[in-house]
Design an enzyme around this catalytic site. Structure first.
Site, PDB file in Angstrom:
ATOM      1  CD  GLU A  60      -7.210  -1.891  -5.627  1.00 42.28           C
ATOM      2  OE1 GLU A  60      -7.644  -1.056  -6.430  1.00 42.28           O
ATOM      3  OE2 GLU A  60      -6.435  -2.830  -5.958  1.00 42.28           O
ATOM      4  CG  ASP A 121      -9.232   2.660  -3.608  1.00 44.48           C
ATOM      5  OD1 ASP A 121      -8.264   3.292  -3.139  1.00 44.48           O
ATOM      6  OD2 ASP A 121      -9.133   1.878  -4.565  1.00 44.48           O
TER       7      ASP A 121
END
Length: 377
Positions: A60, A121
């Site tokens: 991330e 993500d």
């Protein structure tokens, strides 16, 4: 910095644009000094450190680092050097399952751990960052890498039945319950639009519609009074619903918790950039909740809620506060509220032990000041 074209009547924090830009640059410099590590583990890389996560380097963070660095290119003469160094770190840590994706977690020795598989993500933002880099600096390398990663996301992340994104490539062949979950903070609507533009693949229209349809249904059926979304939905191969109890991370997986706190920023960003009425409606729902429950005082936003608005943690946390500023950009009566959010954001110092709220905050600042844009659009 490059100025984006926002659709509709969008408001921004009060003050001259030069002052807003200077605030973003100042915050970026603090973020950079606190979290961008040069030559980690003695290698010719850079990486975004995550001192408040379970491991020092998470996917991330690298995805966010690429996006932020590309967006800041107009203000940072060393942006391309930093971008390329973070990209070298990403490329040196491929997923053990799909090597065109990124291994989500590394330890203090920069070794991939916990299976070396991906997190959705991270790869969505890595691909988006590469598209931004292509538009900033040209050439073919960034674009080729982006297309390769987008194709990997298509084959290894998107559920072929529901067209919702799963939590990672580790879930693509699983038949257990945890392989059939989706994280609401991964529903990056503007990213799907950019992927459609750059690939010409109508698959991404279907993906976009699937996520927007789910957002609309969840708000109508599970959070009609708040518009809040849960950290995770389960049963994505059937009729998705908020997680019941712990499915991956905590007992609050079905609540507005430490993942879903990013949702107002993500939905709001798509609303202001695309003008899609579905995103606009979802963002307005969230904005109404935030303003009503706090009486226009951002410090009254709490660190977690059930979907019907009951407080889960009775304290204020920037990661929950600042994302609600973005939906306010579409509120014609929201200048007082967005200015209060801006004051909160710019007066909250970047703490060296708090990468998560600071990195969210920086990206929110980029949106609020008109400096976020969708590549290819």
């Amino acid at each position: 910095m490059r100025r984006a074209h926002y659709r509709g009547a969008v408001i921004r924090p009060s003050g001259p644009q030069t002052d807003l830009n200077e605030a973003v640059v100042a915050y970026y410099r603090q973020w950079q000094a606190a979290f961008v590590r040069q030559r980690p583990c003695g290698q010719d890389w850079a990486a975004v450190a995550s001192p408040d996560a379970e491991l020092p380097y998470v996917g991330e963070g690298q995805g966010w680092g690429l996006v932020v660095t590309a967006l800041m290119a107009g203000a940072d003469p060393n942006a391309r050097q930093q971008f390329d160094a973070i990209l070298r770190y990403v490329m040196a840590h491929p997923s053990s399952i799909d090597p065109d994706l990124h291994a989500a977690e590394q330890n203090e020795r920069c070794e991939s751990v916990n299976g070396g598989d991906s997190a959705t993500d991270a790869d969505l933002d890595i691909a988006y960052g590469l598209l931004l880099a292509h538009e900033q600096w040209g050439g073919t390398t960034y674009l080729e890498l982006a297309r390769r990663r987008i194709e990997a996301i298509k084959r290894s992340i998107v559920d072929p039945k529901s067209h919702l994104v799963r939590a990672g490539d580790w879930a693509r062949d699983g038949d257990d319950a945890v392989s059939r979950i989706s994280r609401s903070s991964d529903w990056m609507l503007g990213h799907f639009r950019a992927f459609r533009t750059v690939t010409g693949d109508p698959f991404w229209d279907v993906v976009l519609d699937a996520h927007l349809g789910l957002i609309t249904r969840l708000q109508a059926e599970y959070s009609p009074g708040t518009g809040l979304l849960p950290d995770f939905v389960e049963r994505i191969n059937r009729t998705p619903r908020p997680a019941h109890g712990e499915v991956l991370e905590s007992e609050h997986d079905g609540s507005f918790w430490w993942n879903a706190c990013r949702v107002p920023w993500r939905i709001g960003t798509d609303a202001v950039l695309s003008g899609d009425p579905r995103s606009v409606a979802a963002a307005a729902h969230l904005n109404t909740f935030a303003r009503t429950t706090t009486r226009d005082d951002p410090t009254r936003i709490k660190a977690g809620y059930t979907l019907d608005g009951r407080v889960l943690a009775d304290y204020t946390e920037p990661a929950f506060v600042v994302p609600f500023a973005v939906p306010a950009m579409l509120d014609r009566n929201g200048q007082h509220w967005i200015d209060a959010e801006w004051r909160y954001l710019t007066s909250t110092p970047v703490r060296a032990d708090a990468y998560y709220p600071a990195t969210i905050g920086l990206q929110v600042m980029l949106v609020l000041t008109g400096n976020w844009w969708t590549p290819g659009v």
